[in-house]
Scaffold this motif. Sequence first.
Motif, PDB file in Angstrom:
ATOM      1  N   ARG A   1       7.634   3.113 -15.549  1.00  0.00           N
ATOM      2  CA  ARG A   1       7.609   4.018 -14.401  1.00  0.00           C
ATOM      3  C   ARG A   1       6.449   3.646 -13.487  1.00  0.00           C
ATOM      4  O   ARG A   1       6.614   3.545 -12.266  1.00  0.00           O
ATOM      5  CB  ARG A   1       7.470   5.448 -14.922  1.00  0.00           C
TER       6      ARG A   1
ATOM      7  N   HIS B   1       7.135   0.487 -11.708  1.00  0.00           N
ATOM      8  CA  HIS B   1       8.158   0.692 -10.687  1.00  0.00           C
ATOM      9  C   HIS B   1       7.550   1.355  -9.447  1.00  0.00           C
ATOM     10  O   HIS B   1       7.863   0.984  -8.315  1.00  0.00           O
ATOM     11  CB  HIS B   1       9.296   1.546 -11.269  1.00  0.00           C
ATOM     12  N   ILE B   2       6.676   2.343  -9.667  1.00  0.00           N
ATOM     13  CA  ILE B   2       6.015   3.019  -8.550  1.00  0.00           C
ATOM     14  C   ILE B   2       5.281   2.002  -7.683  1.00  0.00           C
ATOM     15  O   ILE B   2       5.421   1.966  -6.460  1.00  0.00           O
ATOM     16  CB  ILE B   2       5.018   4.073  -9.085  1.00  0.00           C
TER      17      ILE B   2
ATOM     18  N   ILE C   1       7.659  -0.319  -5.725  1.00  0.00           N
ATOM     19  CA  ILE C   1       8.202   0.294  -4.497  1.00  0.00           C
ATOM     20  C   ILE C   1       7.184   0.173  -3.365  1.00  0.00           C
ATOM     21  O   ILE C   1       7.512  -0.204  -2.240  1.00  0.00           O
ATOM     22  CB  ILE C   1       8.553   1.784  -4.727  1.00  0.00           C
ATOM     23  N   LYS C   2       5.918   0.466  -3.693  1.00  0.00           N
ATOM     24  CA  LYS C   2       4.875   0.413  -2.667  1.00  0.00           C
ATOM     25  C   LYS C   2       4.707  -1.007  -2.126  1.00  0.00           C
ATOM     26  O   LYS C   2       4.551  -1.203  -0.930  1.00  0.00           O
ATOM     27  CB  LYS C   2       3.537   0.872  -3.254  1.00  0.00           C
ATOM     28  N   LEU C   3       4.695  -1.986  -3.026  1.00  0.00           N
ATOM     29  CA  LEU C   3       4.428  -3.364  -2.612  1.00  0.00           C
ATOM     30  C   LEU C   3       5.600  -3.991  -1.890  1.00  0.00           C
ATOM     31  O   LEU C   3       5.462  -4.613  -0.848  1.00  0.00           O
ATOM     32  CB  LEU C   3       4.114  -4.222  -3.838  1.00  0.00           C
TER      33      LEU C   3
ATOM     34  N   ASN D   1       8.169  -2.801  -0.336  1.00  0.00           N
ATOM     35  CA  ASN D   1       8.611  -2.294   0.958  1.00  0.00           C
ATOM     36  C   ASN D   1       7.626  -2.617   2.063  1.00  0.00           C
ATOM     37  O   ASN D   1       7.872  -2.330   3.228  1.00  0.00           O
ATOM     38  CB  ASN D   1       8.831  -0.784   0.881  1.00  0.00           C
ATOM     39  N   ASN D   2       6.483  -3.192   1.697  1.00  0.00           N
ATOM     40  CA  ASN D   2       5.489  -3.568   2.687  1.00  0.00           C
ATOM     41  C   ASN D   2       5.721  -5.016   3.097  1.00  0.00           C
ATOM     42  O   ASN D   2       5.616  -5.927   2.286  1.00  0.00           O
ATOM     43  CB  ASN D   2       4.104  -3.396   2.074  1.00  0.00           C
ATOM     44  N   LYS D   3       6.024  -5.185   4.385  1.00  0.00           N
ATOM     45  CA  LYS D   3       6.405  -6.524   4.841  1.00  0.00           C
ATOM     46  C   LYS D   3       5.318  -7.555   4.587  1.00  0.00           C
ATOM     47  O   LYS D   3       5.590  -8.658   4.119  1.00  0.00           O
ATOM     48  CB  LYS D   3       6.728  -6.474   6.338  1.00  0.00           C
TER      49      LYS D   3
ATOM     50  N   GLU E   1      -4.348   2.526   0.108  1.00  0.00           N
ATOM     51  CA  GLU E   1      -4.119   3.854  -0.461  1.00  0.00           C
ATOM     52  C   GLU E   1      -5.183   4.826   0.036  1.00  0.00           C
ATOM     53  O   GLU E   1      -4.930   6.016   0.183  1.00  0.00           O
ATOM     54  CB  GLU E   1      -4.162   3.806  -1.995  1.00  0.00           C
TER      55      GLU E   1
ATOM     56  N   ASN F   1      -4.495   5.113   4.187  1.00  0.00           N
ATOM     57  CA  ASN F   1      -3.316   5.934   4.479  1.00  0.00           C
ATOM     58  C   ASN F   1      -3.421   7.312   3.851  1.00  0.00           C
ATOM     59  O   ASN F   1      -2.541   8.146   4.017  1.00  0.00           O
ATOM     60  CB  ASN F   1      -2.044   5.271   3.963  1.00  0.00           C
ATOM     61  N   LYS F   2      -4.482   7.520   3.071  1.00  0.00           N
ATOM     62  CA  LYS F   2      -4.681   8.771   2.325  1.00  0.00           C
ATOM     63  C   LYS F   2      -3.542   9.044   1.345  1.00  0.00           C
ATOM     64  O   LYS F   2      -3.313  10.183   0.930  1.00  0.00           O
ATOM     65  CB  LYS F   2      -4.813   9.962   3.270  1.00  0.00           C
ATOM     66  N   THR F   3      -2.806   8.013   1.005  1.00  0.00           N
ATOM     67  CA  THR F   3      -1.682   8.225   0.091  1.00  0.00           C
ATOM     68  C   THR F   3      -2.164   8.397  -1.338  1.00  0.00           C
ATOM     69  O   THR F   3      -1.452   8.965  -2.155  1.00  0.00           O
ATOM     70  CB  THR F   3      -0.708   7.044   0.167  1.00  0.00           C
TER      71      THR F   3
ATOM     72  N   GLN G   1      -2.297  11.982  -1.767  1.00  0.00           N
ATOM     73  CA  GLN G   1      -0.942  12.523  -1.912  1.00  0.00           C
ATOM     74  C   GLN G   1      -0.369  12.204  -3.294  1.00  0.00           C
ATOM     75  O   GLN G   1       0.256  13.045  -3.926  1.00  0.00           O
ATOM     76  CB  GLN G   1      -0.040  11.952  -0.813  1.00  0.00           C
ATOM     77  N   ASN G   2      -0.605  10.979  -3.778  1.00  0.00           N
ATOM     78  CA  ASN G   2      -0.136  10.589  -5.116  1.00  0.00           C
ATOM     79  C   ASN G   2      -0.689  11.532  -6.176  1.00  0.00           C
ATOM     80  O   ASN G   2       0.042  11.981  -7.070  1.00  0.00           O
ATOM     81  CB  ASN G   2      -0.593   9.162  -5.466  1.00  0.00           C
TER      82      ASN G   2
END
Lengths: 300, 277
Positions: free
Chosen positions: B3, B6-7, B10-12, B14-16, B86, B89-91, B94-95
Amino acid sequence: MENILTLTNLTKEFGAITAVKNLSFTIKKGNVYGILGPNGSGKSTTLGIVLNVVNKTSGQFTWFDGNTSTHDALKKVGAIIERPNFYPYMTASQNLKLVCKIKEVNSSKIEEKLEIVGLLDRKDSKFRTFSLGMKQRLAIASALLNDPEILILDEPTNGLDPQGIHQIREIIKKIAAQGTTILLASHLLDEVEKVCSHVVIIRKGMKLYSGRVDEMNASYGFFELKSNQNSILKEWIAKHKDFKNFKEDQKGKITAFLAHELDAESLNRQLFKEGIVLTHIVKRKESLEEQFLQLTNNLK
Amino acid sequence: MLRLLHIEFIKLWNNKSSKFLIICYFGLLTSIALFASIKFEIGFFKFHLADSGVFNFPYIWHFNTFIAALLKLFLAIIIVSMVANEYSNKTLKQNLIDGLSKKEFILSKFLTILALSFISTIFIFLISLILGFSFSDYNILDAIFKDLEYLVAYFVKLTGFFSFCLFIGILIKRSAFALGFLFMWFLAVEFLPYMYLWSHYSKKLADTIYSFFPLGSMWNLIAQPFTRLNAIKSIAKQVGEDVTYDYIVHWHEIIIVLIWTAIFIFLSHYLLRKRDL
C-alpha cells in the motif's frame, strides 16, 4: 452518547507564546459543533493537534474513547484545514484515488462524492487549473470519501466569493442533515449560527464557553423602540421592572434589554395606555455575534 | 507495505518531470551498452573499447557498476524533490490528516528508495550480462558469476546515497536548496578537507578518515576500476608507476554505509516527529 473526541487540558506553546491553554471539551456523536474565536485565538492550532500535524506541549486528547491510535482514528475522520492541499499536477480523480489509498477505503465512491460537490464534469482536470472555490469543494469531496464519523472544517469559506460561500454552506447543511457530526471552526459567526447546535468559544487559547448555542446566554431578548416622545419613553422604561437597562443611539433608536419575559403586543398596549405612541417596535434575541462580543469583551 | 509503495508510485508516476527523469535515468543506464561501440583511430593507434577487456567477465561487474553509480545523481533529483515537494505543496500535512502516520510516510519514501535501487541493480545486472555474453573473451560459468558482490555494493551504495538525499530533502524542505546543500556538503565537508589532508599529511590518513564519512564511505564501496585494466596497467608500468590498488568490496565498507543509511532514515523520522506543520 458516544464520545468522538475528548480534549483534556490541552496546551500548546510556541516558544514564549501560549497558543492553546488548558483547553478541555468533548465532541459527542450527532451534534454540529462550532469552534468560535477571533483570528489567532488558537482554533487552527487546536485542530492541528488533534489532527496529528502539530505536537502538543502537554495535556491529552483521545479519539473515539481512546480505543484507536491517532492516525488510525483519522482514517474515520474527514478534515479540511485552511487551504486545500493536493498534488497540483494530478487530476481531481487521481488525487482522490490517492486519498482512498491512504484512508484504506475503496475508490468506488469517488464519482459519487464529486457529484455531491458538483465537480463530476471536472474530474479529469488537473488540480492546478481549479479556482479556489473548486479546490475547496474538492477538499470537501476528499473529506467525505470514507463517509466519516466526523467532518472537521477549518474556515471552509475563507477567501471565497459570495457564490462560493453559498455553495459550501449548502453542502455543509446537506451533510449535517444526514446526521454526520460536524466540527466547524470559524470566526464568521453567522456561519456558525446557521448550522451549529453547540459551540465552543475560545479566546487567546482559553475556553470561554462550551455548550448549546441557545443556552449560551440566558437572555429574554431585547426591544428596539422609537417614538416621537423618546424622553417620556425612556423615563417609563427606566421605571419598568421588566427591563434591565437600555441605551439610545444617535438616531433616537432605543434598545431596551429585558429582565423578564415580555411580548411585543403587551408592551405596545401598555405604552399606548401611557399615551406613548411608537413609530418602531421590534423584538429580538441577541444574535450569536452580540453574545460573542459580550463574552469576549467581558474578559478584557 | 505494498500500500505504501503504491501510494508513492501514484505520486511519482503522475508527475511528468519525475516520470521523465526516471525514464531518462534508465535510458542512460542502457546507454552504457554504447561504450561497446567506442572506437578511436589516431594514426597507428587503434583503440576499440569492447576489445580492451572492459567487458570481460568478471571484470565487467566492477566496471559497469562503477560507471552506472555515477548516474545516480539523476535519481537523487527525484528523491529530493519527491520529499521537498510534499512540503511546498503542503501535501505532507494533508497526508497526515488523511490518516497516514509519520512513520508510514517515511517508510513509503524509504521503500521507494529500496525499489528504485533494486530495479537499477537488476537493470545493470541484465545489461552487463548481455554485454558480457556479446564481448567477453571467456564465458565460463565460474567467471560469469564471480565478483557478483559488486552488485551488492552497488545496491547498498544507491540506497545509502538516496537515504542521504531523503534526509536532506526533509531537513531543507526546498528541492533547489536541498540539491545545493548536497553539493556544498560534498565540496565543503568531504572533498576539500580530503584534499587538504592528502596534500598536507598523507593520502592514507585522508582515506582512513573519509572512509567514515557518508559520501566518502559510499565512494569507497566500489573502487575505481580503470587501473585494473591490463592496457592501463602496462601504460602505468612504462611510466614507472606502481598501481597495486585494493579493488575488493570489503564487508566493513558495506556496514559503514548501512549504518549511515539507518542514521539518515532515523533522523528523517525524528525531524518529522518533532516538527509542527
